[in-house]
Structure formats: C-alpha cells, structure tokens
Design a protein around this motif. Structure first.
Motif, PDB file in Angstrom:
ATOM      1  N   LEU A  35      58.764  28.032  40.924  1.00  0.00           N
ATOM      2  CA  LEU A  35      57.609  28.657  41.562  1.00  0.00           C
ATOM      3  C   LEU A  35      56.772  27.599  42.270  1.00  0.00           C
ATOM      4  CD1 LEU A  35      56.427  31.238  38.878  1.00  0.00           C
ATOM      5  CD2 LEU A  35      57.849  31.605  40.886  1.00  0.00           C
ATOM      6  N   MET A  39      58.585  26.514  45.330  1.00  0.00           N
ATOM      7  CA  MET A  39      58.467  27.579  46.329  1.00  0.00           C
ATOM      8  C   MET A  39      57.126  27.443  47.058  1.00  0.00           C
ATOM      9  SD  MET A  39      56.692  30.574  46.814  1.00  0.00           S
ATOM     10  CE  MET A  39      56.139  31.009  45.160  1.00  0.00           C
ATOM     11  N   TRP A  71      50.584  42.405  34.666  1.00  0.00           N
ATOM     12  CA  TRP A  71      51.823  42.225  35.417  1.00  0.00           C
ATOM     13  C   TRP A  71      53.021  42.032  34.511  1.00  0.00           C
ATOM     14  CZ3 TRP A  71      53.612  37.351  34.201  1.00  0.00           C
ATOM     15  CH2 TRP A  71      52.641  36.433  33.754  1.00  0.00           C
ATOM     16  N   PHE A 123      64.660  31.555  48.885  1.00  0.00           N
ATOM     17  CA  PHE A 123      65.298  30.997  47.702  1.00  0.00           C
ATOM     18  C   PHE A 123      66.245  32.002  47.069  1.00  0.00           C
ATOM     19  CE2 PHE A 123      61.392  28.656  48.190  1.00  0.00           C
ATOM     20  CZ  PHE A 123      61.796  27.354  47.972  1.00  0.00           C
ATOM     21  N   HIS A 163      64.147  34.594  41.463  1.00  0.00           N
ATOM     22  CA  HIS A 163      63.166  34.158  40.484  1.00  0.00           C
ATOM     23  C   HIS A 163      62.113  33.233  41.073  1.00  0.00           C
ATOM     24  CE1 HIS A 163      65.844  35.985  37.725  1.00  0.00           C
ATOM     25  NE2 HIS A 163      66.793  35.105  37.942  1.00  0.00           N
ATOM     26  N   THR A 164      61.767  33.419  42.316  1.00  0.00           N
ATOM     27  CA  THR A 164      60.696  32.602  42.858  1.00  0.00           C
ATOM     28  C   THR A 164      59.529  33.467  43.318  1.00  0.00           C
ATOM     29  OG1 THR A 164      61.669  32.589  45.041  1.00  0.00           O
ATOM     30  CG2 THR A 164      62.204  30.744  43.608  1.00  0.00           C
ATOM     31  N   LEU A 165      59.523  34.731  42.906  1.00  0.00           N
ATOM     32  CA  LEU A 165      58.351  35.551  43.177  1.00  0.00           C
ATOM     33  C   LEU A 165      57.325  35.291  42.074  1.00  0.00           C
ATOM     34  CD1 LEU A 165      60.011  38.952  44.142  1.00  0.00           C
ATOM     35  CD2 LEU A 165      59.140  37.184  45.658  1.00  0.00           C
ATOM     36  N   LEU A 166      56.058  35.281  42.451  1.00  0.00           N
ATOM     37  CA  LEU A 166      55.022  35.115  41.437  1.00  0.00           C
ATOM     38  C   LEU A 166      54.911  36.429  40.665  1.00  0.00           C
ATOM     39  CD1 LEU A 166      52.307  33.303  43.600  1.00  0.00           C
ATOM     40  CD2 LEU A 166      53.984  32.281  42.056  1.00  0.00           C
ATOM     41  N   PRO A 167      55.191  36.406  39.355  1.00  0.00           N
ATOM     42  CA  PRO A 167      55.247  37.668  38.611  1.00  0.00           C
ATOM     43  C   PRO A 167      53.898  38.377  38.530  1.00  0.00           C
ATOM     44  CG  PRO A 167      55.764  35.788  37.185  1.00  0.00           C
ATOM     45  CD  PRO A 167      55.550  35.247  38.557  1.00  0.00           C
TER      46      PRO A 167
END
Lengths: 284, 245
Positions: free
Chosen positions: A185, A188, A283, B71, B74-78
């Motif tokens: 993350l 990214m 979330w 990507f 699994h690179t989305l902000l949850p």
C-alpha cells in the motif's frame, strides 16, 4: 440412530436437512454444525448471562444466612443507593475517574507517540524498544512506592503509576500496528507521488488504527487495575480506597458495591472502545 | 520514441536482477514483457516508474510523460470506497473537489463499476477490485501505463473480459504501455511486441512482433492463435528459466 437425529435437529439450516440420509457413522465422523469462525455475537445473551449470574447470586445469598460473608445483590444495590444519597459514591467515583482519565490520556498519548517513533525511525527502534519491553515486564504497582518517594503521596504519584502502566502496551500496539501496514500500500501511494506526510495520514495511520484500538482496550483494563492498586495502597478516596476501608470495617455490602463499580468501569471502557471501533473501522 | 532503455543493469546486493537491457518503446505502443514471476520484470517496471534507481544504464523518457502503475492486487486501501481509492492520486493535484469527483465518476463509468462506487474493497469481487485498480491508474490520464501482472489473480473468464476492456481502453486513449505478465495468452492479446525475458539476470531472449490490430484480436483469432503458439514454443525452448518466487 439417536445421535443421527440429534445431529439433524442441531443443524436445521445445513444442507443435510433436505434429503441426505444421516446415519450413525456419518453423524459421528462429521459434525453438521461447523464453526464459522466469524466474530459474531448475540447482544441479548450478554444481558441474559448477567441476569442469570445475579439471580444465582441472590439465591445463594438467601440460603446463606450470614449476610456479612455474602451480601445479596439487593443488599449491594441498597448500599450503592445509600452511598449515592450521601454523595460518597459520587465523590469516590469522581476521584477515581479523574485519576483514570488523566493517567490514561497521558500514558496512552506518550505511548502512542513513542510507538510512532519506533515504527518510523530505526534509531528509535534500536534504542527505545528494549526499554519499552523491559518496562512492560515490570509490575507497575511495584513502582508506586518509588513514585510516592519522588512525587509525594498526592494525586501525582497515582496518576504517574497509571500513565506508566498504560505507556508500554500502547507503544507496543502503535509500533506493531505500523509494522503491520501492508508495504504494498505504501509503495502504491509512492507510485502515485503521494507526499510522505500524506502517506502517513492516509495510509499508515488508518492501517494501524485497528491495532491502536486494541491497545486502547487492553491499556484501559490495565489502567483500572493500577488505579485500584494505587488507591488501596495510598489514598483516602476513590473506589479502591472505598473497597479497602469497607473490607476493613466488615461492611461487605459496600465492599461488593465498590467491586461492582469497578466492573462497570471496565465495561464502560470497553464499550467506549467498541463504539470507536464501529465508527472508525466500518470498512472491515 | 517515447521510452529508451539503454544498457540497463540493476543489482540488489550481490544479486544481479537485470543485466544490460535495451528496449525502445514507441509512443502509443504496447510492449508485453513475458516471463515467470520473480525474474525481475516487476523490478524493471519500478525502475521505469522511477521508484528505484538502476545500478547502471539509463532510462530516457519523453518530456510530457505521465506514468501510472496498475498493480497486481491487494493495493486498494481497504478503508476507502472504490471511489475513494480512485480519488487518491488526484488529491495531490491542484484541481477542485467538484472536478475531482467528476473525473472519478467518469473513469469508474469507463471501467464499468459506476454502480459500485460506494463499496469498500472487502465487498468487491477480485475482478471488480482490479477494475478499481485500473480506474485509479487511468484517472490521472496517464500517457504511459505500467501494468504489473494486472490480471494474474483473476480467473480465466474474467481475464478474457478484462483483456477486451483493456484493448478498448487502449484504442480510446492510445496510451503507451509496458505490460508485464507471465501469461503468453495475455501477452499476444495486448502486445504490439512480445518480449520474452530470460531467467535472472533478466535479458531479452526473443522479440515477437504481432501485426494484428489490437481491437481485432481475440482468443480464437487465427493470427493470435499462431502468435500464441510461437510464443509458447519460444518460452519452452528457453525453458523460460526462472522459477516463481
């Protein structure tokens, strides 16, 4: 055959309820109700359990003639009511809440900041982390005499004890929360040229929040334990002092009332954290 | 020429990841880099994106290139909704909130997930998550799209659909693209050229140009089927010799 039919009844919503034959061997080898491992709960069951415990206690207290050894819930409630009328309850609870809040806020704040530093700077990790771990292992109530010698018998030594006790778990929660943030993350965000400070705010902080709230939950309980310890050793007021003096005077109804208040304090603290979790972690 | 990679070499410690690599990519061209996971393809993308500095060699790019990375997964902000995730790259650009929202909505529409704008990633399927990923990269209107195995976590049917969508998006937008994959099928569907890469240290084993216009390609198109066979054979010959990590 008996076991087979029990398995059927226990699993009305499983697929086996339809046409599959449930014989003895099947029921014995594969239970039809499998744990879901979902963190579900039934809120009413909590209250019901509480009511059952109270009822059982009342029953035992009736049978047990000696009200000194085991006051009934009704005795305890009337003691609470009486102390509320004289204002003792408010005074003791107020004193305790004050110590608890100030101690927890200072300790948790400093702990979280230290955890941030450990998470962000290798130098801080190398130097401060061993100290945090060493401090974590020391029973903080053992430090109270030291704080009394240094800071006097007043509020400061008690608040300091609580703050020091809360500090380590909060620091540990903060840095391990930061360590647990998915590196992908961060990469990214960097690839989209998000500035470093914004990465802290938008990626790392929300990512460590679950751990931080767990830290708050645990440190809240620790704070209450230390509060009572400190008040029993060196205080004239507060719920801990109330418990100790009531015990000394054999006023077990008041002693139990003090214990009940402590339980309620713990419940309230965990309820508050739960509220924060529901608001901030929807979330998940 | 849009991107010129010259004599590129990269090592991490003693481990030589990339060795003397030369690639020239034209404007609006899709170059598929084919090789099994873990043989330095992703590193190459990171070098092109400027996220890492190469040990030696150079990467020259046109002046007005805006690059964005898609990507793997699994690179989305949850903790952000689909729309919130797509908005992230725009938040550090001097545009109004209203315009930001507008652009997010437009790009979500374009990748076909407008109805799921307010869903958290947890509630989205793998395919939809990857569409969000793609939308997030497209929202900046990049002229260069760097894709790191974007479809490798999806099942075959979804992959097929997304391949068509990618082809459509490319013909609409005409971006330059470096498409890293370990799937010969994806490579021949999207690449103007397919570069078959070797085991670490990464070198180019073979380049297969594919003339068929990207919009006309499909899994069963004869020219594409032939190209797929050629690529497979080359992969087999070279024993595409690097093992997944």
């Amino acid at each position: 055959m008996k076991i087979g039919s029990i398995a059927h009844e226990a699993a009305p919503d499983s697929e086996a309820g339809s046409s599959r034959r449930t014989d003895f061997a099947f029921a014995a080898s594969a239970p039809l109700v499998r744990p879901s491992f979902e963190p579900r709960s039934y809120p009413l069951v909590g209250w019901a359990t509480f009511a059952v415990v109270l009822a059982a206690w009342q029953l035992v207290a009736w049978r047990q003639a000696d009200a000194i050894l085991l006051p009934s819930p009704i005795d305890v409630a009337s003691a609470l009511y009486g102390m509320m009328g004289t204002g003792e309850l408010q005074a003791d609870l107020g004193a305790s809440l004050g110590r608890l809040t100030v101690g927890w806020v200072i300790g948790a704040g400093l702990g979280a900041l230290t955890g941030f530093a450990i998470g962000l700077y290798p130098l801080a990790r190398s130097s401060v982390l061993p100290l945090v771990n060493a401090l974590f292992a020391i029973p903080k109530i053992a430090l109270l005499p030291v704080f009394i010698v240094w800071l006097g018998i007043g509020e400061l030594s008690k608040v300091t004890t609580i703050a020091v006790g809360v500090f380590s778990p909060m620091a540990i929660a903060a840095y391990s929360g930061m360590d647990a943030v998915d590196r992908n993350l961060i990469r990214m965000a960097q690839s989209f040229s998000v500035p470093t400070l914004a990465i802290l705010r938008k990626v790392i902080l929300p990512g460590m929040l679950p751990m931080l709230l767990t830290g708050a939950r645990i440190s809240g309980a620790i704070a209450i334990v230390l509060l009572v310890g400190a008040e029993m050793i060196a205080a004239e007021n507060g719920v801990g002092a109330l418990a100790l003096t009531s015990g000394g005077l054999m006023r077990t109804d008041r002693l139990f009332a003090a214990v009940a208040i402590l339980g309620a304090l713990g419940l309230t603290a965990s309820w508050l954290v739960g509220l924060a979790e529901r608001a901030l972690l929807k979330w998940r | 020429m849009e991107i010129v990679i010259e004599n590129l070499a990269h090592a991490i410690g003693d481990l030589q990841i990339i060795d003397r690599l030369d690639i020239t990519i034209g404007s609006g061209e899709i170059v598929a880099l084919l090789g099994p996971s873990g043989c330095g393809k992703s590193t190459l993308l990171r070098l092109v994106a400027g996220l890492e500095r190469p040990t030696s060699g150079s990467i020259t790019m046109g002046r007005h290139i805006r690059a964005a990375i898609v990507f793997q997964d699994h690179t989305l902000l949850p903790w952000r909704t689909a729309a919130g995730n797509v908005e992230l790259p725009l938040e550090h650009h001097p545009i109004s909130v209203a315009e930001r929202r507008e652009r997010v909505a437009a790009v979500l529409e374009q990748v076909g997930i407008a109805d799921f704008a307010d869903y958290y990633p947890k509630a989205l399927s793998g395919g939809m998550r990857q569409r969000v990923n793609l939308a997030r990269a497209l929202v900046l209107e990049p002229t260069l799209l760097l894709m790191d195995e974007p479809l490798s976590s999806l099942d075959e049917q979804l992959r097929e659909i997304l391949l068509d969508d990618l082809a459509r998006l490319w013909s609409e937008r005409g971006f330059t693209c470096l498409y890293v994959t370990h799937s010969p099928d994806e490579a021949v569907r999207l690449g103007h050229r397919v570069m078959i890469l070797s085991r670490r240290p990464t070198k180019i084993v073979e380049v297969v140009p594919i003339e068929t216009p990207i919009e006309e390609r499909s899994h069963f198109h004869p020219a594409i089927a032939a190209a797929r066979e050629t690529v497979w054979n080359l992969v087999r010959e070279s024993r595409a010799p690097c093992h997944g990590t």
